[in-house]
Design an enzyme around this catalytic site. Sequence first.
Site, PDB file in Angstrom:
ATOM      1  N   LYS A 169       0.831  -1.212   0.000  1.00  0.00           N
ATOM      2  CA  LYS A 169       0.000   0.000   0.000  1.00  0.00           C
ATOM      3  C   LYS A 169       0.863   1.259   0.000  1.00  0.00           C
ATOM      4  O   LYS A 169       0.627   2.186  -0.782  1.00  0.00           O
ATOM      5  CB  LYS A 169      -0.906  -0.007   1.240  1.00  0.00           C
ATOM      6  CG  LYS A 169      -1.572   1.320   1.541  1.00  0.00           C
ATOM      7  CD  LYS A 169      -2.472   1.251   2.740  1.00  0.00           C
ATOM      8  CE  LYS A 169      -1.853   1.637   4.052  1.00  0.00           C
ATOM      9  NZ  LYS A 169      -1.541   3.069   4.215  1.00  0.00           N
ATOM     10  N   ASN A 170       1.854   1.296   0.887  1.00  0.00           N
ATOM     11  CA  ASN A 170       2.617   2.534   1.063  1.00  0.00           C
ATOM     12  C   ASN A 170       3.594   2.814  -0.075  1.00  0.00           C
ATOM     13  O   ASN A 170       4.239   3.865  -0.085  1.00  0.00           O
ATOM     14  CB  ASN A 170       3.346   2.533   2.412  1.00  0.00           C
ATOM     15  CG  ASN A 170       2.382   2.770   3.562  1.00  0.00           C
ATOM     16  OD1 ASN A 170       1.202   3.043   3.345  1.00  0.00           O
ATOM     17  ND2 ASN A 170       2.883   2.657   4.779  1.00  0.00           N
TER      18      ASN A 170
ATOM     19  N   CYS B 217      -4.942  13.039  13.389  1.00  0.00           N
ATOM     20  CA  CYS B 217      -5.523  11.728  13.163  1.00  0.00           C
ATOM     21  C   CYS B 217      -5.344  10.926  14.433  1.00  0.00           C
ATOM     22  O   CYS B 217      -4.691  11.374  15.371  1.00  0.00           O
ATOM     23  CB  CYS B 217      -4.910  11.045  11.952  1.00  0.00           C
ATOM     24  SG  CYS B 217      -3.398  10.200  12.281  1.00  0.00           S
TER      25      CYS B 217
ATOM     26  N   ARG C  29       0.592  14.421  13.568  1.00  0.00           N
ATOM     27  CA  ARG C  29       1.008  14.220  12.180  1.00  0.00           C
ATOM     28  C   ARG C  29       0.946  15.478  11.309  1.00  0.00           C
ATOM     29  O   ARG C  29       0.172  15.565  10.344  1.00  0.00           O
ATOM     30  CB  ARG C  29       0.188  13.093  11.543  1.00  0.00           C
ATOM     31  CG  ARG C  29       0.402  11.784  12.266  1.00  0.00           C
ATOM     32  CD  ARG C  29      -0.284  10.639  11.596  1.00  0.00           C
ATOM     33  NE  ARG C  29       0.460  10.067  10.494  1.00  0.00           N
ATOM     34  CZ  ARG C  29       0.061   9.018   9.802  1.00  0.00           C
ATOM     35  NH1 ARG C  29      -1.067   8.441  10.070  1.00  0.00           N
ATOM     36  NH2 ARG C  29       0.800   8.549   8.813  1.00  0.00           N
TER      37      ARG C  29
ATOM     38  N   ASP D 145       4.642   0.544  12.147  1.00  0.00           N
ATOM     39  CA  ASP D 145       3.449  -0.114  11.604  1.00  0.00           C
ATOM     40  C   ASP D 145       3.327  -1.581  12.040  1.00  0.00           C
ATOM     41  O   ASP D 145       2.322  -2.238  11.734  1.00  0.00           O
ATOM     42  CB  ASP D 145       3.417  -0.018  10.070  1.00  0.00           C
ATOM     43  CG  ASP D 145       3.050   1.379   9.592  1.00  0.00           C
ATOM     44  OD1 ASP D 145       2.680   2.235  10.416  1.00  0.00           O
ATOM     45  OD2 ASP D 145       3.142   1.628   8.370  1.00  0.00           O
TER      46      ASP D 145
ATOM     47  N   ARG E 264      -8.690  -0.534   4.606  1.00  0.00           N
ATOM     48  CA  ARG E 264      -7.830   0.491   4.013  1.00  0.00           C
ATOM     49  C   ARG E 264      -6.460  -0.103   3.689  1.00  0.00           C
ATOM     50  O   ARG E 264      -5.786   0.383   2.788  1.00  0.00           O
ATOM     51  CB  ARG E 264      -7.618   1.660   5.004  1.00  0.00           C
ATOM     52  CG  ARG E 264      -8.832   2.522   5.225  1.00  0.00           C
ATOM     53  CD  ARG E 264      -8.465   3.731   6.049  1.00  0.00           C
ATOM     54  NE  ARG E 264      -7.146   4.198   5.685  1.00  0.00           N
ATOM     55  CZ  ARG E 264      -6.193   4.578   6.541  1.00  0.00           C
ATOM     56  NH1 ARG E 264      -6.426   4.575   7.829  1.00  0.00           N
ATOM     57  NH2 ARG E 264      -5.017   4.970   6.113  1.00  0.00           N
TER      58      ARG E 264
HETATM   59  C1  UD1 Z   1       4.371   6.932   6.678  1.00  0.00           C
HETATM   60  C2  UD1 Z   1       3.514   5.717   6.419  1.00  0.00           C
HETATM   61  C3  UD1 Z   1       2.956   5.175   7.736  1.00  0.00           C
HETATM   62  C4  UD1 Z   1       4.076   4.932   8.738  1.00  0.00           C
HETATM   63  C5  UD1 Z   1       4.972   6.159   8.865  1.00  0.00           C
HETATM   64  C6  UD1 Z   1       6.210   5.913   9.712  1.00  0.00           C
HETATM   65  C7  UD1 Z   1       2.634   6.090   4.189  1.00  0.00           C
HETATM   66  C8  UD1 Z   1       1.461   6.425   3.342  1.00  0.00           C
HETATM   67  N1  UD1 Z   1       2.440   6.094   5.519  1.00  0.00           N
HETATM   68  O1  UD1 Z   1       3.535   7.931   7.240  1.00  0.00           O
HETATM   69  O2  UD1 Z   1       2.262   3.960   7.462  1.00  0.00           O
HETATM   70  O3  UD1 Z   1       3.525   4.626   9.992  1.00  0.00           O
HETATM   71  O4  UD1 Z   1       5.430   6.598   7.570  1.00  0.00           O
HETATM   72  O5  UD1 Z   1       6.937   4.853   9.205  1.00  0.00           O
HETATM   73  O6  UD1 Z   1       3.709   5.794   3.701  1.00  0.00           O
HETATM   74  N2  UD1 Z   1       6.461  14.798  10.951  1.00  0.00           N
HETATM   75  C9  UD1 Z   1       6.533  16.151  11.234  1.00  0.00           C
HETATM   76  N3  UD1 Z   1       6.338  17.049  10.192  1.00  0.00           N
HETATM   77  C10 UD1 Z   1       6.076  16.638   8.918  1.00  0.00           C
HETATM   78  C11 UD1 Z   1       6.015  15.251   8.643  1.00  0.00           C
HETATM   79  C12 UD1 Z   1       6.210  14.365   9.687  1.00  0.00           C
HETATM   80  O7  UD1 Z   1       6.773  16.552  12.365  1.00  0.00           O
HETATM   81  O8  UD1 Z   1       5.919  17.492   8.036  1.00  0.00           O
HETATM   82  C13 UD1 Z   1       6.665  13.812  12.050  1.00  0.00           C
HETATM   83  C14 UD1 Z   1       5.400  12.976  12.329  1.00  0.00           C
HETATM   84  O9  UD1 Z   1       4.507  13.653  13.190  1.00  0.00           O
HETATM   85  C15 UD1 Z   1       5.976  11.715  12.942  1.00  0.00           C
HETATM   86  C16 UD1 Z   1       7.323  11.570  12.197  1.00  0.00           C
HETATM   87  O10 UD1 Z   1       7.597  12.834  11.617  1.00  0.00           O
HETATM   88  O11 UD1 Z   1       6.223  11.901  14.309  1.00  0.00           O
HETATM   89  C17 UD1 Z   1       7.329  10.530  11.119  1.00  0.00           C
HETATM   90  O12 UD1 Z   1       6.195  10.687  10.280  1.00  0.00           O
HETATM   91  P1  UD1 Z   1       6.221  10.378   8.729  1.00  0.00           P
HETATM   92  O13 UD1 Z   1       7.427   9.532   8.400  1.00  0.00           O
HETATM   93  O14 UD1 Z   1       6.043  11.635   7.974  1.00  0.00           O
HETATM   94  O15 UD1 Z   1       4.923   9.477   8.564  1.00  0.00           O
HETATM   95  P2  UD1 Z   1       4.018   9.451   7.274  1.00  0.00           P
HETATM   96  O16 UD1 Z   1       4.869   9.727   6.090  1.00  0.00           O
HETATM   97  O17 UD1 Z   1       2.809  10.284   7.500  1.00  0.00           O
END
Ligand code: UD1
Length: 419
Positions: free
Chosen positions: A22-23, A117, A122, A307, A399
């Site tokens: 999925k990711n 969420c 996030r 995950d 999902r």
């Molecule tokens: C992706 C995955 C999700 C997985 C996560 C961590 C997808 C679609 N989803 O989510 O399944 O659990 O990686 O492996 O690929 N953060 C910030 N600012 C930002 C972006 C992130 O502070 O602009 C923080 C987040 O709050 C979190 C950390 O960075 O604490 C990591 O998040 P991130 O790697 O961005 O997760 P996703 O990409 O949303």
Amino acid sequence: MDKLIIQGGVPLCGEIRISGAKNAALPILAATLLTDKPVLIGNIPHLHDITTTMELLGLMGSELMLDERMNIEVNNRNVDRLYAPHDLVKTMRASILALGPLLSRYGQAQVSLPGGCTIGSRPVDLHLKGLSAMGAQIEVNDGYIHAHSRRLHGAYINFDPVTVTGTENLMMAATLADGRTVIENAAREPEVTDLANCLNTMGAHITGAGTNRIEIDGVEQLNGASYDILPDRIETGTYLVAAAMTGGKVRLKNTDPSLLEAVLQKLSEAGAHISCDGSSISLEMETGAKPRAVDINTAPFPGFPTDMQAQFTAMNCIAEGRAVITENIFNNRFMHVGELRKMGADLELAKNHVVVNGVDKLRSDTITAKDLRASACLILAGLVAQGETLVEQVYHIDRGYETIEEKLMQLGAQIKRLP
Ligand code: UD1
């Protein structure tokens, strides 16, 4: 809303096929927005998040063709609505992945803010900061990101913390930018590498994916391509844990053991016998043996994936001994703890740790799934509970897990979906 009824106590045995990730599928579908040529994507999993992404692309003017084997051909020659509405983004945060490609190819985009969420705040500030550094003008008002730019230019970006979709969004944006973009402290997740491989097949110039420094030399345009999505390492890990918890013996085909070394290591520590043969993984527990408790510390790849945290929490609930689970990525990812307690699990929650004391048996109850991986955890708990467990609100599981009850039934589980 659909529910699952599970009669616990059956060791899972047999073979199943793992679906595409999925990711990886979500960013690769977004990447098709970078070209006006057709892109054919294979090994797409049949999931709600994929349908939502197709709906989003369709709204923008994409032409999508799906065959019976879930290969999707996307043609974005007529995209004219550079907009991701709140209704779709709120059901799937990954819609934010449309922002980088839209801005890079069309010079403008309007994308709803994902908002909070269930698993934590996030934010997407790092996505926006990176795009600004590449020359985009970004305003956030009325819950929407309004972005526009002339041709983006290369930039030096250093992520802190490391972000998976942030790395993907900027990497996509940089493919058509003027000059070189360097992403330092880039996410190293296999899905980031899969996206980079797909983009390179489309004519992008990306090096370093899979390391913490990615370099992208922008090109004038990208071409069409044909690309197969890599296997889902989280689905793979979930079925392995299910087999280990139930004292079973399974073989998972069409997967890739190199994608989940940290997970396999923890399963071996728990007492599972694991053997890998090309693209298959087999797991066997000794007859009658319970798993041993294993401590978990989530971390960015190649560390233990957040995950898989909920599934290992479920396993520890019925393991021999005491385990400490530490969640380092998200600030509210223990939604499953309360539900597991209802089933008789012994868990103490303090800040980002859960201490799990293994109990002899879990008992059945009616439990509610509150996010995707928590749903998987509760289904696993139901598979070992005494009696009949009812898992409510399983739309979360749809999902991210393709036909989960069919795959579990193929392994002998007694599970049924109720409308
Ligand atoms: C992706 C995955 C999700 C997985 C996560 C961590 C997808 C679609 N989803 O989510 O399944 O659990 O990686 O492996 O690929 N953060 C910030 N600012 C930002 C972006 C992130 O502070 O602009 C923080 C987040 O709050 C979190 C950390 O960075 O604490 C990591 O998040 P991130 O790697 O961005 O997760 P996703 O990409 O949303």
